[in-house]
Design a protein around this motif. Sequence first.
Motif, PDB file in Angstrom:
ATOM      1  N   TRP A   1      40.205  10.666  60.778  1.00 61.60           N
ATOM      2  CA  TRP A   1      40.005  11.855  60.524  1.00 61.60           C
ATOM      3  C   TRP A   1      38.839  12.088  59.081  1.00 61.60           C
ATOM      4  CZ3 TRP A   1      39.825  14.085  55.231  1.00 61.60           C
ATOM      5  CH2 TRP A   1      39.827  15.852  55.096  1.00 61.60           C
ATOM      6  N   LEU A   2      38.310  10.748  58.732  1.00 62.17           N
ATOM      7  CA  LEU A   2      37.847  10.744  57.622  1.00 62.17           C
ATOM      8  C   LEU A   2      36.377  10.534  58.411  1.00 62.17           C
ATOM      9  CD1 LEU A   2      39.304   8.251  55.274  1.00 62.17           C
ATOM     10  CD2 LEU A   2      38.327  10.698  55.257  1.00 62.17           C
ATOM     11  N   VAL A   3      36.346  10.117  59.592  1.00 56.13           N
ATOM     12  CA  VAL A   3      35.342   9.677  60.473  1.00 56.13           C
ATOM     13  C   VAL A   3      34.383  10.576  61.078  1.00 56.13           C
ATOM     14  CG1 VAL A   3      35.416   7.192  59.628  1.00 56.13           C
ATOM     15  CG2 VAL A   3      36.369   8.090  61.836  1.00 56.13           C
ATOM     16  N   HIS A   4      35.351  11.341  61.761  1.00 59.12           N
ATOM     17  CA  HIS A   4      34.954  12.163  62.944  1.00 59.12           C
ATOM     18  C   HIS A   4      35.063  14.004  62.297  1.00 59.12           C
ATOM     19  CE1 HIS A   4      35.803   9.099  65.023  1.00 59.12           C
ATOM     20  NE2 HIS A   4      35.647   9.620  65.678  1.00 59.12           N
ATOM     21  N   ALA A   5      34.502  14.822  62.929  1.00 56.33           N
ATOM     22  CA  ALA A   5      34.109  16.300  62.384  1.00 56.33           C
ATOM     23  C   ALA A   5      35.672  16.337  62.163  1.00 56.33           C
ATOM     24  CB  ALA A   5      33.682  16.679  63.678  1.00 56.33           C
ATOM     25  N   THR A   6      35.477  17.608  61.368  1.00 56.06           N
ATOM     26  CA  THR A   6      36.699  18.626  60.994  1.00 56.06           C
ATOM     27  C   THR A   6      35.735  19.841  61.041  1.00 56.06           C
ATOM     28  OG1 THR A   6      37.246  16.800  59.499  1.00 56.06           O
ATOM     29  CG2 THR A   6      37.926  18.713  59.080  1.00 56.06           C
ATOM     30  N   PHE A   7      37.203  20.643  61.268  1.00 52.63           N
ATOM     31  CA  PHE A   7      36.569  22.047  61.560  1.00 52.63           C
ATOM     32  C   PHE A   7      37.712  23.001  61.497  1.00 52.63           C
ATOM     33  CE2 PHE A   7      34.481  19.759  65.296  1.00 52.63           C
ATOM     34  CZ  PHE A   7      33.751  20.202  65.054  1.00 52.63           C
ATOM     35  N   MET A   8      37.586  24.017  61.467  1.00 50.55           N
ATOM     36  CA  MET A   8      38.492  25.456  60.807  1.00 50.55           C
ATOM     37  C   MET A   8      38.475  25.944  62.462  1.00 50.55           C
ATOM     38  SD  MET A   8      37.026  27.487  58.001  1.00 50.55           S
ATOM     39  CE  MET A   8      35.293  27.565  58.426  1.00 50.55           C
ATOM     40  N   VAL A   9      40.083  26.262  62.794  1.00 50.16           N
ATOM     41  CA  VAL A   9      39.864  27.119  64.201  1.00 50.16           C
ATOM     42  C   VAL A   9      40.220  28.478  63.894  1.00 50.16           C
ATOM     43  CG1 VAL A   9      41.771  27.095  66.173  1.00 50.16           C
ATOM     44  CG2 VAL A   9      40.856  24.612  64.401  1.00 50.16           C
ATOM     45  N   GLY A  10      39.086  29.497  64.378  1.00 56.66           N
ATOM     46  CA  GLY A  10      39.460  30.841  64.054  1.00 56.66           C
ATOM     47  C   GLY A  10      40.217  31.207  65.643  1.00 56.66           C
ATOM     48  N   VAL A  11      41.272  32.116  64.952  1.00 58.11           N
ATOM     49  CA  VAL A  11      42.168  32.282  66.464  1.00 58.11           C
ATOM     50  C   VAL A  11      42.226  33.973  66.256  1.00 58.11           C
ATOM     51  CG1 VAL A  11      44.551  32.159  67.161  1.00 58.11           C
ATOM     52  CG2 VAL A  11      43.803  30.403  66.399  1.00 58.11           C
ATOM     53  N   THR A  12      41.998  34.664  67.651  1.00 55.84           N
ATOM     54  CA  THR A  12      41.922  35.587  68.062  1.00 55.84           C
ATOM     55  C   THR A  12      43.074  35.750  68.995  1.00 55.84           C
ATOM     56  OG1 THR A  12      39.721  35.764  67.204  1.00 55.84           O
ATOM     57  CG2 THR A  12      40.315  38.253  68.717  1.00 55.84           C
ATOM     58  N   GLY A  13      43.819  37.780  68.841  1.00 55.52           N
ATOM     59  CA  GLY A  13      44.298  37.965  69.295  1.00 55.52           C
ATOM     60  C   GLY A  13      44.400  39.123  70.611  1.00 55.52           C
TER      61      GLY A  13
ATOM     62  N   THR B   1      49.509  31.539  65.443  1.00 58.60           N
ATOM     63  CA  THR B   1      48.358  31.866  64.384  1.00 58.60           C
ATOM     64  C   THR B   1      48.082  33.448  64.299  1.00 58.60           C
ATOM     65  OG1 THR B   1      47.360  29.742  63.985  1.00 58.60           O
ATOM     66  CG2 THR B   1      46.168  31.762  63.111  1.00 58.60           C
ATOM     67  N   VAL B   2      48.072  33.228  65.935  1.00 61.39           N
ATOM     68  CA  VAL B   2      48.285  34.884  66.723  1.00 61.39           C
ATOM     69  C   VAL B   2      49.312  35.862  65.703  1.00 61.39           C
ATOM     70  CG1 VAL B   2      48.210  36.494  68.211  1.00 61.39           C
ATOM     71  CG2 VAL B   2      47.264  33.989  68.744  1.00 61.39           C
ATOM     72  N   ALA B   3      50.408  35.190  66.237  1.00 59.00           N
ATOM     73  CA  ALA B   3      52.160  35.966  65.771  1.00 59.00           C
ATOM     74  C   ALA B   3      51.946  36.461  64.340  1.00 59.00           C
ATOM     75  CB  ALA B   3      52.550  35.756  66.143  1.00 59.00           C
ATOM     76  N   ARG B   4      51.075  35.280  62.997  1.00 58.29           N
ATOM     77  CA  ARG B   4      51.294  35.323  62.486  1.00 58.29           C
ATOM     78  C   ARG B   4      50.148  36.123  61.585  1.00 58.29           C
ATOM     79  NH1 ARG B   4      47.937  32.968  58.397  1.00 58.29           N
ATOM     80  NH2 ARG B   4      47.459  31.699  60.067  1.00 58.29           N
ATOM     81  N   GLU B   5      49.022  36.180  62.070  1.00 55.08           N
ATOM     82  CA  GLU B   5      48.171  36.903  61.418  1.00 55.08           C
ATOM     83  C   GLU B   5      48.068  38.620  62.471  1.00 55.08           C
ATOM     84  OE1 GLU B   5      45.601  36.617  60.162  1.00 55.08           O
ATOM     85  OE2 GLU B   5      45.402  34.201  59.791  1.00 55.08           O
ATOM     86  N   VAL B   6      48.804  38.816  62.862  1.00 53.01           N
ATOM     87  CA  VAL B   6      48.722  40.500  63.571  1.00 53.01           C
ATOM     88  C   VAL B   6      50.904  40.852  62.585  1.00 53.01           C
ATOM     89  CG1 VAL B   6      50.065  41.802  65.104  1.00 53.01           C
ATOM     90  CG2 VAL B   6      48.279  39.533  65.818  1.00 53.01           C
TER      91      VAL B   6
END
Length: 155
Positions: free
Chosen positions: A22-34, A73-78
Amino acid sequence: MKRLIARLWRAIHGPMQWRLLWLVHATFMVGVTGIVRDSEGRVLLLKHRLWPEGREWGLPSGYAKRSETFEDTVAREVREETGLEVRAHRLVLLKSGFRLRVEVVYEAEFLGGTLRTDGFEILEAGWFSPDDLPEGLQEGHRLLIRGETTRPATP
């Protein structure tokens, strides 16, 4: 040297390996759309308070939480943004290449509930015919509604 590194790697197995990766690789946020459609084929759209002026309308979207599946994530956001219950089904788009974000889009089945906005993030919500979408709709979301998935999903 390579053998020593390999021996050390095997010796630290498990959670420590994951932390180092985790420290040496790219870390991303994941945007989720429904893409949520009702039984009449209308699509659920939200007018987002925090999105750029003139482009506030869009599909339900948000960021995945740690240890949460993207379908959840889709279910929670909606649910949080509209009070509606949905279930994510078909993966429509998985797109990387953004600076710190990966985009994931699912088609979602409308299960029920009463439409009500959260009052903070969402100014308005409604069901729209794909042939009569509101002004100020994110162009990427318009393309997703049409089934054209070549553009980014969120602002």
